[in-house]
Design a protein around this motif. Structure first.
Motif, mmCIF file in Angstrom:
data_model
loop_
_atom_site.group_PDB
_atom_site.id
_atom_site.type_symbol
_atom_site.label_atom_id
_atom_site.label_comp_id
_atom_site.label_asym_id
_atom_site.label_seq_id
_atom_site.Cartn_x
_atom_site.Cartn_y
_atom_site.Cartn_z
ATOM 1 N N PHE A 141 -14.992 -0.552 3.908
ATOM 2 C CA PHE A 141 -13.839 -0.168 4.721
ATOM 3 C C PHE A 141 -12.549 -0.193 3.905
ATOM 4 O O PHE A 141 -11.742 0.744 3.967
ATOM 5 N N VAL A 142 -12.346 -1.243 3.142
ATOM 6 C CA VAL A 142 -11.116 -1.385 2.351
ATOM 7 C C VAL A 142 -11.031 -0.293 1.289
ATOM 8 O O VAL A 142 -9.959 0.303 1.081
ATOM 9 N N VAL A 143 -12.142 -0.022 0.608
ATOM 10 C CA VAL A 143 -12.147 1.027 -0.420
ATOM 11 C C VAL A 143 -11.769 2.366 0.187
ATOM 12 O O VAL A 143 -10.929 3.105 -0.354
ATOM 13 N N TYR A 144 -12.357 2.693 1.332
ATOM 14 C CA TYR A 144 -12.030 3.962 1.990
ATOM 15 C C TYR A 144 -10.575 3.989 2.445
ATOM 16 O O TYR A 144 -9.860 4.980 2.230
ATOM 17 N N HIS A 145 -10.135 2.915 3.058
ATOM 18 C CA HIS A 145 -8.774 2.849 3.592
ATOM 19 C C HIS A 145 -7.738 2.972 2.480
ATOM 20 O O HIS A 145 -6.747 3.707 2.615
ATOM 21 N N VAL A 146 -7.971 2.273 1.372
ATOM 22 C CA VAL A 146 -7.038 2.328 0.240
ATOM 23 C C VAL A 146 -7.022 3.727 -0.370
ATOM 24 O O VAL A 146 -5.965 4.262 -0.707
ATOM 25 N N TYR A 147 -8.211 4.330 -0.496
ATOM 26 C CA TYR A 147 -8.265 5.651 -1.101
ATOM 27 C C TYR A 147 -7.564 6.702 -0.236
ATOM 28 O O TYR A 147 -6.764 7.504 -0.739
ATOM 29 N N THR A 148 -7.858 6.713 1.069
ATOM 30 C CA THR A 148 -7.321 7.768 1.937
ATOM 31 C C THR A 148 -5.821 7.625 2.192
ATOM 32 O O THR A 148 -5.175 8.617 2.527
ATOM 33 N N LEU A 149 -5.275 6.430 1.982
ATOM 34 C CA LEU A 149 -3.847 6.250 2.229
ATOM 35 C C LEU A 149 -3.074 5.969 0.934
ATOM 36 O O LEU A 149 -2.328 6.814 0.468
ATOM 37 N N ARG A 150 -3.308 4.812 0.324
ATOM 38 C CA ARG A 150 -2.465 4.448 -0.824
ATOM 39 C C ARG A 150 -2.728 5.319 -2.041
ATOM 40 O O ARG A 150 -1.783 5.850 -2.642
#
Length: 206
Positions: free
Chosen positions: A111-120
């Motif tokens: 979840f964190v990897v996806y969230h960081v990639y799609t936003l930050r």
């Protein structure tokens, strides 16, 4: 004997500490910031702009967020690899908590990897706008909403249960009575943080 085996005690302590600070602190800050979505797009966007305007933001993100998360995640995967899961043989409560801690570690990492990639990362590489509208667009897709809810619950459980383990491993809660109390307290923390996160997700699509 490998480096990890020789220094297992010290690394395990550092791994536990990193899960509370700075990673746990970052989770709490992230949930608090997202809660401004309940007050509308302007309130949320102003918070995002405030963080984007911080001096030395890259240094903060690398030194206090990315590096600790990488260390905690990679060593956590090593622990998951070594763990012997026997919940079907030994079905007592704490053994299930041990098992769920490992499961939520993997889910939270994805979840964190996806969230960081799609936003930050997308913001840095492609100029993707991090805003209320962006989150609304993402969460308006049913599959993504389910993914975010599952990721949120995994992250809050992993933090709350990890807090219980931290208190034990650092000798703060000694004895069965103290550990029973911390189980209740950490359970309440899990419920409150999960409710806060779900309220924020709902605010983006309401």
């Amino acid at each position: 004997m490998s480096f990890l085996e020789r220094n297992h005690f010290f690394i395990r302590k550092l791994h536990s500490l990193a899960g509370i600070f700075p990673i746990g602190f970052f989770l709490l800050e992230h949930l608090y910031t997202n809660s401004f979505a309940m007050y509308g797009a302007d309130a949320y966007n102003s918070k995002i702009e405030f963080f984007k305007s911080l001096p030395y933001l890259i240094v903060i993100e690398l030194g206090f967020i990315l590096v600790p998360i990488l260390f905690h995640a990679l060593y956590g995967l090593y622990i998951v690899y070594l763990a012997r899961n026997n919940v079907l043989q030994y079905t007592y409560f704490r053994n299930w908590m041990f098992y769920l801690q490992r499961i939520t570690a993997v889910i939270t990492l994805i979840f964190v990897v996806y969230h960081v990639y799609t936003l930050r990362l997308s913001s840095l590489l492609y100029g993707t706008e991090v805003s209320f509208a962006t989150m609304t667009q993402i969460l308006s897709q049913p599959a993504m909403l389910i993914f975010y809810v599952v990721g949120l619950v995994a992250a809050t459980f992993h933090f709350a249960n990890g807090l219980w383990a931290f208190l034990v491993s650092w000798g703060i809660t000694i004895g069965p009575n103290a550990q029973r109390v911390s189980t209740i307290v950490c359970g309440i923390i899990f419920i409150l943080l999960t409710a806060m996160g779900i309220n924020s997700l709902a605010a983006f699509i309401s």
